[in-house]
Scaffold this active site. Structure first.
Site, PDB file in Angstrom:
ATOM      1  N   ASP A 181      -2.119  -1.159  -3.591  1.00 32.83           N
ATOM      2  CA  ASP A 181      -2.432  -0.390  -4.803  1.00 32.83           C
ATOM      3  C   ASP A 181      -1.330  -0.557  -5.853  1.00 32.83           C
ATOM      4  O   ASP A 181      -0.302  -1.184  -5.599  1.00 32.83           O
ATOM      5  CB  ASP A 181      -2.675   1.085  -4.458  1.00 32.83           C
ATOM      6  CG  ASP A 181      -1.605   1.635  -3.530  1.00 32.83           C
ATOM      7  OD1 ASP A 181      -0.423   1.340  -3.764  1.00 32.83           O
ATOM      8  OD2 ASP A 181      -1.961   2.341  -2.557  1.00 32.83           O
ATOM      9  N   ASP A 198     -10.919 -15.335 -15.578  1.00 30.97           N
ATOM     10  CA  ASP A 198     -11.696 -15.789 -14.431  1.00 30.97           C
ATOM     11  C   ASP A 198     -12.832 -16.709 -14.896  1.00 30.97           C
ATOM     12  O   ASP A 198     -13.495 -16.409 -15.897  1.00 30.97           O
ATOM     13  CB  ASP A 198     -12.275 -14.543 -13.750  1.00 30.97           C
ATOM     14  CG  ASP A 198     -12.915 -14.854 -12.407  1.00 30.97           C
ATOM     15  OD1 ASP A 198     -12.218 -15.371 -11.534  1.00 30.97           O
ATOM     16  OD2 ASP A 198     -14.115 -14.567 -12.245  1.00 30.97           O
ATOM     17  N   ASP A 224       0.843  -1.203   0.000  1.00 29.23           N
ATOM     18  CA  ASP A 224       0.000   0.000   0.000  1.00 29.23           C
ATOM     19  C   ASP A 224       0.877   1.251   0.000  1.00 29.23           C
ATOM     20  O   ASP A 224       1.588   1.507   0.963  1.00 29.23           O
ATOM     21  CB  ASP A 224      -0.888  -0.047   1.257  1.00 29.23           C
ATOM     22  CG  ASP A 224      -1.652   1.249   1.478  1.00 29.23           C
ATOM     23  OD1 ASP A 224      -1.915   1.962   0.483  1.00 29.23           O
ATOM     24  OD2 ASP A 224      -1.973   1.539   2.642  1.00 29.23           O
ATOM     25  N   GLU A 269      -8.792 -19.947 -15.889  1.00 33.78           N
ATOM     26  CA  GLU A 269      -9.132 -20.694 -14.677  1.00 33.78           C
ATOM     27  C   GLU A 269     -10.136 -21.757 -15.116  1.00 33.78           C
ATOM     28  O   GLU A 269     -11.313 -21.448 -15.316  1.00 33.78           O
ATOM     29  CB  GLU A 269      -9.753 -19.746 -13.637  1.00 33.78           C
ATOM     30  CG  GLU A 269     -10.183 -20.459 -12.375  1.00 33.78           C
ATOM     31  CD  GLU A 269     -11.159 -19.658 -11.508  1.00 33.78           C
ATOM     32  OE1 GLU A 269     -11.160 -19.853 -10.303  1.00 33.78           O
ATOM     33  OE2 GLU A 269     -11.943 -18.845 -12.054  1.00 33.78           O
ATOM     34  N   ASP A 300      -3.855   4.019   2.859  1.00 35.17           N
ATOM     35  CA  ASP A 300      -5.270   3.809   3.213  1.00 35.17           C
ATOM     36  C   ASP A 300      -5.531   2.389   3.703  1.00 35.17           C
ATOM     37  O   ASP A 300      -6.680   2.007   3.949  1.00 35.17           O
ATOM     38  CB  ASP A 300      -6.192   4.162   2.035  1.00 35.17           C
ATOM     39  CG  ASP A 300      -5.980   3.253   0.831  1.00 35.17           C
ATOM     40  OD1 ASP A 300      -5.076   2.375   0.881  1.00 35.17           O
ATOM     41  OD2 ASP A 300      -6.707   3.407  -0.166  1.00 35.17           O
TER      42      ASP A 300
END
Ligand code: GLC
Length: 520
Positions: A27, A205, A19, A265, A23
């Site tokens: 990211d 996915d 990060d 996947e 926050d």
């Protein structure tokens, strides 16, 4: 150039990696700041889980805009900088693609809710009238993978109940209708959007999803829930024949961009049906779940390896291997926890890295992180709510990476991490493990380096050796490289050869229980 065929691909769960803005959520700038670490680890590519605009009902697998970055992760400029920096570090960048469903906040779905039954807006999803005269029963008996029915009823502004829509995952993830040409055109646009920005490939996915049988018939198998059930074959929710046309479209687009790849996947157990996804005009790689499901027993591991090899034998693809991922309990915990689980996870790391094909490493696996026992109030996975608090979901294996220092952020964040990081992370940080030649991180680094440089890691075939009960040994065919694994409770003799690397100390020249060795 088929860079993926022998690659080690590192899976970055974006929320939990690093990060940069404090926050508490990982990211894109955070990832960029850690590329030096990934280069040191020696991996070839990174796969980023979804970082697109999302209300985060399923932490990004509910995509509201597939062609933009969610502000919590950065913006398109940060993405472009990351692509460039990744390439400067000699790494490839693979991004996730979620074609089976959108977020319920996607503009298409919002328009569908505002539109009437039978409208073109509703035709991008699967809307149906309910059963029984009052329509109060879902259109079929399918269940959601996350628990509960796969259908949710919508209501008009005045509260009047209306049609139902299909969602194989959470209610915030409505399934797209893959018989609608608009849905195809939009995916093609998304593919080109990211390819033009320089990505090297896609992880697709639920690649066995998308297409549904005509009429959406009831099923017995569909009443099972769970992300990785024993097998979905014969289940009408998944692995429908028409899905192969979607993969052909994806491949046709990719073929215009040299050196790019798609890994699906593919949660399909039957070897022959699995192989269909890897035909020359479909996916380059199929993400394989067999080792993820196998217990720490030589016979089960060997069976998983043999099936994985068999499932690609008739097609030009290479096999893929993984013992960890963001949907499954971490290997240390799965194999028994504590020192035992750690020893076994280290042994299995050597087994997977000895195999021919593409190896996936999930962030934190190289640190030997265990699952974290999280308090109920910290749980965020939709599985927890949808199962009526009977299944805890996947948060335990998504706790952020410990980089250095102490609580609460361990170098992951200067703020408060989105899931609490436990005190035992203090000994497992990257900084601690880099200093320790006996650490799991040092073992994985060494193994990845040998895999890259040692001449024994060539060829695509394996030869199995006879091995004592509870043990296995194989050689990469045509080379002298041997991998031996002991899952029994006795120390055993090693196969002939010079020891290159072991996952733990040898016992007077013998291979102890819960240990693997490489010899040449
Ligand atoms: C895949 C992802 C999982 C996600 C689901 C729905 O199985 O790996 O994390 O929840 O798809 O998109």
């Amino acid at each position: 150039m088929q860079w993926w065929r022998e690659a080690v691909v590192y899976q970055v769960y974006v929320r939990s990696f690093s990060d940069a803005d404090g926050d508490g959520v990982g990211d894109l700038d955070g990832i960029r700041s850690r590329l030096g670490y990934l280069e040191l680890l020696g991996v070839d590519a990174i796969w980023l889980t979804p970082f697109y605009t999302s209300p985060m009902a399923d932490h990004g697998y509910d995509v509201a805009d597939p062609r933009d970055v969610d502000p919590v992760f950065g913006d398109l400029a940060a993405f472009d900088t990351l692509v460039e920096a990744t390439h400067e570090h000699g790494l490839k960048l693979v991004v996730d693609l979620v074609p089976n469903h959108t977020s319920s906040e996607h503009e298409w779905f919002r328009a569908a809710l505002d539109a009437a039954p039978g409208s073109p807006e509703r035709a991008r999803y699967h809307f149906r009238a309910g059963r029984r005269p009052d329509g109060a029963q879902p259109p079929n008996n399918w269940t959601s993978v996350f628990g509960g029915p796969a259908w949710t009823r919508v209501h008009a502004a005045d509260g009047e109940p209306g049609e139902w829509y299909l969602h194989l995952f959470s209610a915030e993830q409505p399934d797209l209708n893959w018989t609608n040409p608009e849905v195809w055109a939009d995916l093609e646009k998304t593919l080109r959007f990211w390819l033009d920005r320089g990505v090297d490939g896609f992880r697709i996915d639920v690649a066995h999803g998308m297409s549904k049988p005509d009429g959406l018939p009831d099923s017995m198998a569909a009443t099972r829930s769970g992300l990785l059930p024993g097998g979905r074959d014969g289940d009408p929710r998944f692995d429908h024949d028409d899905v192969h046309d979607v993969h052909r479209m994806i491949r046709a687009v990719l073929d215009h961009y040299p050196g790019r790849m798609a890994v699906g996947e593919v949660s399909v157990r039957d070897d022959a049906r699995f192989a269909r996804y890897l035909r020359p005009d479909e996916l380059h790689l199929g993400f394989n779940f067999r080792l993820l499901r196998a217990p720490f027993e030589a016979a089960a591991v060997r069976d998983a390896v043999e099936h994985s090899l068999a499932s690609v034998a008739g097609v030009a693809a290479t096999p893929t291997w993984a013992i960890a991922g963001h949907d499954v309990s971490r290997p240390v915990t799965r194999y028994g926890g504590g020192e035992l689980g750690t020893a076994r996870a280290r042994a299995m790391a050597l087994v997977t890295l000895a195999l021919p094909g593409t190896v996936f490493v999930y962030n934190g696996e190289e640190l030997g992180l265990p699952d974290v026992d999280l308090p109920d109030e910290a749980l965020q996975d939709p599985v927890w709510e949808r199962s009526g608090h009977t299944e805890r979901g996947r948060d335990a294996f998504r706790v952020p990476m410990p980089w250095e220092g102490g609580a609460p952020g361990y170098g992951f964040t200067e703020g408060v991490p989105w899931l609490p990081m436990p005190p035992e992370y203090g000994e497992l940080t990257v900084a601690e493990q880099l200093e320790d030649t006996a650490s799991t991180l040092s073992l994985v680094r060494r193994a990845v380096e040998l895999r890259r440089r040692h001449p024994g890691f060539t060829g695509t075939e394996l030869e199995w050796f006879g091995a004592p009960v509870g043990c296995l040994a194989f050689r990469r065919a045509g080379t002298t490289l041997v991998c031996a694994l002991n899952t029994s409770d006795q120390a055993v003799a090693l196969p002939p050869g010079d020891v290159l690397l072991t996952s733990g100390p040898l016992d007077d020249g013998l291979l102890p229980p819960d240990t693997a060795a490489w010899l040449a």
